[in-house]
Scaffold this motif. Sequence first.
Motif, PDB file in Angstrom:
ATOM      1  N   ALA A 193      -7.309  -4.421   4.251  1.00 18.72           N
ATOM      2  CA  ALA A 193      -5.976  -4.528   3.653  1.00 18.72           C
ATOM      3  C   ALA A 193      -5.005  -3.430   4.079  1.00 18.72           C
ATOM      4  CB  ALA A 193      -6.092  -4.581   2.131  1.00 18.72           C
ATOM      5  N   VAL A 194      -5.485  -2.202   4.230  1.00 19.71           N
ATOM      6  CA  VAL A 194      -4.531  -1.129   4.529  1.00 19.71           C
ATOM      7  C   VAL A 194      -3.818  -1.370   5.864  1.00 19.71           C
ATOM      8  CG1 VAL A 194      -5.603   0.670   3.099  1.00 19.71           C
ATOM      9  CG2 VAL A 194      -6.324   0.404   5.492  1.00 19.71           C
ATOM     10  N   LEU A 195      -4.489  -2.020   6.802  1.00 18.84           N
ATOM     11  CA  LEU A 195      -3.836  -2.280   8.092  1.00 18.84           C
ATOM     12  C   LEU A 195      -2.728  -3.325   7.939  1.00 18.84           C
ATOM     13  CD1 LEU A 195      -3.592  -1.727  11.096  1.00 18.84           C
ATOM     14  CD2 LEU A 195      -5.428  -3.358  11.520  1.00 18.84           C
ATOM     15  N   LEU A 196      -2.937  -4.278   7.042  1.00 11.72           N
ATOM     16  CA  LEU A 196      -1.866  -5.237   6.766  1.00 11.72           C
ATOM     17  C   LEU A 196      -0.702  -4.524   6.072  1.00 11.72           C
ATOM     18  CD1 LEU A 196      -4.164  -7.188   7.528  1.00 11.72           C
ATOM     19  CD2 LEU A 196      -3.328  -8.725   5.778  1.00 11.72           C
ATOM     20  N   GLY A 197      -1.044  -3.607   5.179  1.00 11.67           N
ATOM     21  CA  GLY A 197      -0.004  -2.804   4.524  1.00 11.67           C
ATOM     22  C   GLY A 197       0.781  -2.010   5.553  1.00 11.67           C
ATOM     23  N   PHE A 198       0.056  -1.347   6.476  1.00 13.37           N
ATOM     24  CA  PHE A 198       0.743  -0.558   7.496  1.00 13.37           C
ATOM     25  C   PHE A 198       1.577  -1.448   8.418  1.00 13.37           C
ATOM     26  CE2 PHE A 198       0.970   1.129  11.836  1.00 13.37           C
ATOM     27  CZ  PHE A 198       1.743   2.256  11.594  1.00 13.37           C
ATOM     28  N   SER A 199       1.068  -2.628   8.727  1.00 12.86           N
ATOM     29  CA  SER A 199       1.809  -3.523   9.622  1.00 12.86           C
ATOM     30  C   SER A 199       3.198  -3.809   9.053  1.00 12.86           C
ATOM     31  CB  SER A 199       1.033  -4.830   9.812  1.00 12.86           C
ATOM     32  OG  SER A 199      -0.209  -4.573  10.431  1.00 12.86           O
ATOM     33  N   MET A 200       3.263  -4.058   7.744  1.00 15.52           N
ATOM     34  CA  MET A 200       4.566  -4.303   7.124  1.00 15.52           C
ATOM     35  C   MET A 200       5.395  -3.026   7.062  1.00 15.52           C
ATOM     36  SD  MET A 200       3.774  -7.170   4.191  1.00 15.52           S
ATOM     37  CE  MET A 200       5.529  -7.231   3.820  1.00 15.52           C
ATOM     38  N   GLU A 201       4.710  -1.927   6.737  1.00 16.06           N
ATOM     39  CA  GLU A 201       5.400  -0.636   6.665  1.00 16.06           C
ATOM     40  C   GLU A 201       6.024  -0.282   8.018  1.00 16.06           C
ATOM     41  OE1 GLU A 201       2.544   2.098   5.255  1.00 16.06           O
ATOM     42  OE2 GLU A 201       3.974   3.214   4.020  1.00 16.06           O
ATOM     43  N   LEU A 202       5.298  -0.567   9.088  1.00 10.00           N
ATOM     44  CA  LEU A 202       5.823  -0.275  10.423  1.00 10.00           C
ATOM     45  C   LEU A 202       7.099  -1.078  10.680  1.00 10.00           C
ATOM     46  CD1 LEU A 202       5.512   1.092  13.212  1.00 10.00           C
ATOM     47  CD2 LEU A 202       4.023  -0.802  13.903  1.00 10.00           C
ATOM     48  N   GLY A 203       7.092  -2.342  10.244  1.00 10.84           N
ATOM     49  CA  GLY A 203       8.311  -3.139  10.371  1.00 10.84           C
ATOM     50  C   GLY A 203       9.477  -2.489   9.641  1.00 10.84           C
ATOM     51  N   GLY A 204       9.199  -1.960   8.463  1.00 12.55           N
ATOM     52  CA  GLY A 204      10.227  -1.270   7.686  1.00 12.55           C
ATOM     53  C   GLY A 204      10.695   0.014   8.352  1.00 12.55           C
TER      54      GLY A 204
ATOM     55  N   ARG B 212       4.255  -1.560   1.732  1.00 10.11           N
ATOM     56  CA  ARG B 212       2.825  -1.246   1.809  1.00 10.11           C
ATOM     57  C   ARG B 212       2.073  -1.960   0.692  1.00 10.11           C
ATOM     58  NH1 ARG B 212      -1.193   3.251   3.307  1.00 10.11           N
ATOM     59  NH2 ARG B 212      -0.119   2.766   5.234  1.00 10.11           N
ATOM     60  N   THR B 213       2.623  -1.918  -0.518  1.00  7.21           N
ATOM     61  CA  THR B 213       1.976  -2.609  -1.642  1.00  7.21           C
ATOM     62  C   THR B 213       1.851  -4.097  -1.350  1.00  7.21           C
ATOM     63  OG1 THR B 213       2.910  -1.001  -3.171  1.00  7.21           O
ATOM     64  CG2 THR B 213       2.151  -3.084  -4.123  1.00  7.21           C
ATOM     65  N   CYS B 214       2.914  -4.671  -0.831  1.00  7.83           N
ATOM     66  CA  CYS B 214       2.911  -6.096  -0.528  1.00  7.83           C
ATOM     67  C   CYS B 214       1.810  -6.436   0.473  1.00  7.83           C
ATOM     68  CB  CYS B 214       4.289  -6.497   0.014  1.00  7.83           C
ATOM     69  SG  CYS B 214       4.364  -8.240   0.505  1.00  7.83           S
ATOM     70  N   GLY B 215       1.783  -5.714   1.581  1.00  5.41           N
ATOM     71  CA  GLY B 215       0.801  -6.014   2.625  1.00  5.41           C
ATOM     72  C   GLY B 215      -0.624  -5.749   2.179  1.00  5.41           C
TER      73      GLY B 215
END
Lengths: 326, 326
Positions: free
Chosen positions: B171-182, B196-199
């Motif tokens: 899950a944390v990598l999905l969180g980071f993936s969204m965070e990186l977009g942000g 991050r919470t969402c991802g």
Amino acid sequence: MLFSIPTVIKEINKASESYPYGEEPKELYEPIRYLMALGGKRMRPLLTVLTYYMFQEDYKKAIGPSLAVEVFHNFSLMHDDIMDKAPLRRGKPTVHEKWNTNIAILSGDVMLVKAYDILNTCDAKILPDALRLFNDTATGVCEGQQWDMNFETENSVTVEQYLHMIKLKTAVLLGFSMELGGLLAGVDKATLSALRTCGTSAGIGFQLTDDVLDVYGDAATFGKQVGGDILANKKTYLLIRALEKAEGASKKQLQDLLSGKKKVSDAEKVEQVTRLYNELGIREEAEKRIQEYFDAAFHALQSIKGSIYRKHYLKDYLQALIQRQQ
Amino acid sequence: MLFSIPTVIKEINKASESYPYGEEPKELYEPIRYLMALGGKRMRPLLTVLTYYMFQEDYKKAIGPSLAVEVFHNFSLMHDDIMDKAPLRRGKPTVHEKWNTNIAILSGDVMLVKAYDILNTCDAKILPDALRLFNDTATGVCEGQQWDMNFETENSVTVEQYLHMIKLKTAVLLGFSMELGGLLAGVDKATLSALRTCGTSAGIGFQLTDDVLDVYGDAATFGKQVGGDILANKKTYLLIRALEKAEGASKKQLQDLLSGKKKVSDAEKVEQVTRLYNELGIREEAEKRIQEYFDAAFHALQSIKGSIYRKHYLKDYLQALIQRQQ
């Protein structure tokens, strides 16, 4: 406290001991602490700090970031030892022996990430350059290891290929270690380039010295088995050149010793190959090469503007690397 | 061309195909290209691009950097497959099977370095944050893999420990993936945290869905062997909860099936464990949990200010992840 190399080594060790690598799961972090605590010369972070000190007096600022190159170096040892099936590292069990291969893979992976973490303590201004150069270096080190493995099963390796391999596997990290010191001190591009040349040239000289010491070192001070490379048929500078230079009966004798066609004891194999090296003048040739690389390193260092007084530490350190017996 | 998810996936694939991972020695770089070309959902870079697009229309700017999360993900697959002795990945031989373990270790190492290289294409302004968050994520992924391996030989794993493990491993990598977009879009800290919470929440829901599909998925669409986790005694959310909830004869039956004390065929084992899950209401419980995690993901997404119109793509994509049958 006065500046001295033993003091800097102590501070590097202290920085590693107090660095928060991580705690749980302990299978990941105990191997990192174990390997980092096995010691070693701390050559790479020392080069970073000594280079920084050449330009800036407050050398303590470089201690923290210098840990990045030492952690990276130990990561590469952890993974190389798996690939080389090495049972011992600095006289102690390797991580994959003490724990297991999976732990050595994964703990090594985390260790590489930690090297980047430490690099990220650099000033944001130099971070893109530091990261780019570090990535290039890390890529080179992996490429060097792969070439080294390829050479094991390759019939003919040229001197040129061999020098390229040791440049990647060993020397570029020494080059980067010095470059990092320069980056931290805020030097210009030409100086960075000279620092890289200095470290890389010294690194090739250093590795060639290893090849010579394996055959001609004193068993008591060298710390490894003298003749280990010969027994393993390792394609060192010495063996590659001997294969190129030998002719007639000498060539046949060397080939028979390598192929095992000539049945001899380990001690006899070391003795006979060494005698062939002596007859062919391989040692002198290698030492000439080593001198050339160290000359190039000193030449590059000469061109760099820095505190003359503080430059001495770096010069003396490189000098000691040339004269090392272990 | 109109914005669409298939278009973005094509552009991500194109970016990977044209990325200069390296050439020589080919043993290092062929496995990278091989693994990257095996495809997959490209979920992680898609999340980066869809997130970026929520804030900025010129989504193409996010394609290049988004490759960092996909390369990192594939690096972790390459090393995990060694550790898990997996013969196949996406129906094709794994790297350590097609080449060998040493190559899979070293090629994976280079792949991790390349992920950092790609990350370094981010604007220097966001680099320190991107690097810090990426390092934390990479550390978490390794920790998750180690916990997962530890759980294999541990007798009792709690739901809490299991959720912590899948959070780290997936899950944390999905969180980071969204965070990186942000980060790439230049959003503020509160938004980054919501991303991050969402991802991460969606990631836990995603992994739990995997556990359910392993038992209740349709063999034709799932793509893996249905009941594979049951046959491997894998401590999934379903098994852990069944072990906690079962009593008396049910508990004994489950334990005997796991220990092999009760001799049954593979098909019978899957059938009987599934029947126990049904009796204990495990599926409903798991699906309730999954819904909670996806609700948390949508709740976090709701709080984020972005283009309402372009937010739909991300919402629909997450929605599809919930309803996936494979």
